[in-house]
Scaffold this active site. Structure first.
Site, PDB file in Angstrom:
ATOM      1  N   MET A   1      -8.846   9.180   0.806  1.00 46.66           N
ATOM      2  CA  MET A   1     -10.273   9.358   1.098  1.00 46.66           C
ATOM      3  C   MET A   1     -10.596   8.768   2.472  1.00 46.66           C
ATOM      4  O   MET A   1     -11.770   8.551   2.792  1.00 46.66           O
ATOM      5  CB  MET A   1     -11.127   8.694   0.021  1.00 46.66           C
ATOM      6  CG  MET A   1     -10.916   9.327  -1.358  1.00 46.66           C
ATOM      7  SD  MET A   1     -12.298   9.083  -2.485  1.00 46.66           S
ATOM      8  CE  MET A   1     -12.340   7.323  -2.627  1.00 46.66           C
TER       9      MET A   1
ATOM     10  N   HIS B   1      -2.622   2.597   2.624  1.00 45.96           N
ATOM     11  CA  HIS B   1      -2.414   4.033   2.855  1.00 45.96           C
ATOM     12  C   HIS B   1      -1.177   4.261   3.716  1.00 45.96           C
ATOM     13  O   HIS B   1      -0.392   5.175   3.480  1.00 45.96           O
ATOM     14  CB  HIS B   1      -3.619   4.632   3.592  1.00 45.96           C
ATOM     15  CG  HIS B   1      -4.922   4.528   2.870  1.00 45.96           C
ATOM     16  ND1 HIS B   1      -5.933   3.700   3.295  1.00 45.96           N
ATOM     17  CD2 HIS B   1      -5.395   5.159   1.770  1.00 45.96           C
ATOM     18  CE1 HIS B   1      -6.978   3.828   2.489  1.00 45.96           C
ATOM     19  NE2 HIS B   1      -6.684   4.707   1.551  1.00 45.96           N
TER      20      HIS B   1
ATOM     21  N   GLN C   1     -15.661  12.754  -7.879  1.00 47.07           N
ATOM     22  CA  GLN C   1     -15.151  11.573  -8.579  1.00 47.07           C
ATOM     23  C   GLN C   1     -16.077  10.366  -8.478  1.00 47.07           C
ATOM     24  O   GLN C   1     -15.734   9.288  -8.936  1.00 47.07           O
ATOM     25  CB  GLN C   1     -13.740  11.226  -8.099  1.00 47.07           C
ATOM     26  CG  GLN C   1     -13.646  10.670  -6.693  1.00 47.07           C
ATOM     27  CD  GLN C   1     -12.202  10.555  -6.236  1.00 47.07           C
ATOM     28  OE1 GLN C   1     -11.506  11.544  -6.059  1.00 47.07           O
ATOM     29  NE2 GLN C   1     -11.728   9.328  -6.050  1.00 47.07           N
TER      30      GLN C   1
ATOM     31  N   GLN D   1       0.246   2.273  -6.450  1.00 44.74           N
ATOM     32  CA  GLN D   1       0.151   1.533  -7.723  1.00 44.74           C
ATOM     33  C   GLN D   1      -1.203   0.829  -7.837  1.00 44.74           C
ATOM     34  O   GLN D   1      -1.673   0.552  -8.929  1.00 44.74           O
ATOM     35  CB  GLN D   1       1.302   0.517  -7.805  1.00 44.74           C
ATOM     36  CG  GLN D   1       1.298  -0.336  -9.057  1.00 44.74           C
ATOM     37  CD  GLN D   1       1.391   0.485 -10.331  1.00 44.74           C
ATOM     38  OE1 GLN D   1       2.129   1.464 -10.393  1.00 44.74           O
ATOM     39  NE2 GLN D   1       0.618   0.108 -11.340  1.00 44.74           N
TER      40      GLN D   1
ATOM     41  N   ASP E   1      -4.059   1.980  -7.690  1.00 42.59           N
ATOM     42  CA  ASP E   1      -4.865   2.755  -8.643  1.00 42.59           C
ATOM     43  C   ASP E   1      -3.932   3.186  -9.780  1.00 42.59           C
ATOM     44  O   ASP E   1      -3.551   4.354  -9.881  1.00 42.59           O
ATOM     45  CB  ASP E   1      -5.494   3.946  -7.923  1.00 42.59           C
ATOM     46  CG  ASP E   1      -6.412   3.487  -6.800  1.00 42.59           C
ATOM     47  OD1 ASP E   1      -7.542   3.081  -7.095  1.00 42.59           O
ATOM     48  OD2 ASP E   1      -5.971   3.468  -5.635  1.00 42.59           O
TER      49      ASP E   1
END
Ligand code: AMP
Length: 282
Positions: free
Chosen positions: A26, A33, A57, A144, A146
């Site tokens: 995002m 990231h 979401q 991991q 999330d």
């Protein structure tokens, strides 16, 4: 190469060399990231990243409008990491007028984060299905950090035969243990100082488990006791769940995920650790 349209991305995917690795994000990128990007770079001929703040979401009272964005900086960082193509679609490109199809991963999408954020995983599953279909990656990379999302995406990928390999990359943390997150910018200096207690609490549970404790309730209590030391932190939930099915465990006698969500002022943060004799990702 940057493309903003679905047709542009489909055209690109046909020309890019294989194997192709996909890193969905995002945006507002950080080292977490970039760990995904580096892993993808290492394992593929081509790396495609996507930047899309997915409205589906976010709940109506959540931070969609204020979610931090800096696409210019993101593109620079991705360029420096040698990413071959970046897909940055506007909302109408992913949810065209008349869009009616959503993907529901039944059962565990309603647990934990799903219980506190109704519809969240329906939005995640829908956009990830669309990104997999548009980009057709050989491998896709998720964090991991999330943990529930990663489990749901593996299920979705298997159930719908989406045909990508799903790789889960360990959580990247600040030196004091706080998991990197785009939402950490919401923390005031005092909240930022309190925030490492979340990982400290997860580590306390893991340490308790290492010493032989398997009672789910005692492990959850170890988390609560540690977080309780920080009055600024309001624990939303703590869970010790089966690492594959997310079923809440009375006994952590198989691979388990200890996860939590907490509020610090206006920020809502999540984190987790895995309890497994074989998994040493964290
Ligand atoms: P987001 O932009 O927050 O949707 O995250 C995009 C991807 O980066 C997801 O697969 C996240 O799990 C992953 N990610 C976010 N933060 C971290 C972190 N601290 N360590 C590893 N991966 C992360």
């Amino acid at each position: 190469m940057v493309t903003t349209t679905v047709s542009g991305m489909i055209g690109l995917r046909e020309r890019l060399r294989r194997p192709l690795g996909l890193v969905p994000t995002m945006g507002y990128l950080h080292e977490g990231h970039l760990a995904l990007v580096r892993r993808a770079r290492h394992e593929n001929q081509t790396v495609v990243a996507t930047i899309f703040v997915n409205p589906a979401q976010f709940g109506p009272s959540e931070d969609y409008a204020t979610y931090p964005r800096d696409t210019e900086r993101d593109l620079k960082l991705l360029g420096e990491e040698g990413v071959d193509a970046v897909f940055v679609p506007p909302v109408e490109e992913i949810y065209a007028p008349g869009h009616r199809t959503y993907v529901d991963v039944e059962g565990f999408a309603a647990r934990l984060e799903g219980a506190h954020r109704p519809g969240h995983f329906r939005g995640v599953a829908t956009v990830v299905t669309k990104l997999f279909t548009i980009v057709r990656p050989d491998t896709s990379y998720f964090g991991q950090k999330d943990g529930q999302q990663a489990i749901i995406i593996k299920r979705l990928n298997a159930d719908l035969n989406l045909g990508t390999r799903v790789v889960v990359v360990p959580t990247v943390r600040e030196p004091d243990g706080l998991a990197l997150s785009s939402r950490n910018v919401y923390l005031s200096p005092e909240e930022r100082r309190a925030a490492p207690v979340l990982y400290e609490a997860l580590r306390a549970a893991k340490e308790t488990w290492r010493k032989g404790e398997t009672s789910g309730e005692r492990l959850r209590q170890a988390v609560r006791d540690t977080v309780g030391k920080e009055p600024r932190v309001e624990l939303e939930y703590v869970s010790v769940a089966d690492a594959e099915t997310l079923e809440e465990l009375c006994q952590a006698d198989r691979p388990a995920m200890v996860s939590l969500a907490a509020r610090l002022g206006s920020a809502r943060l999540i984190d987790n650790v895995i309890l497994s004799k074989t998994d040493e990702t964290q």
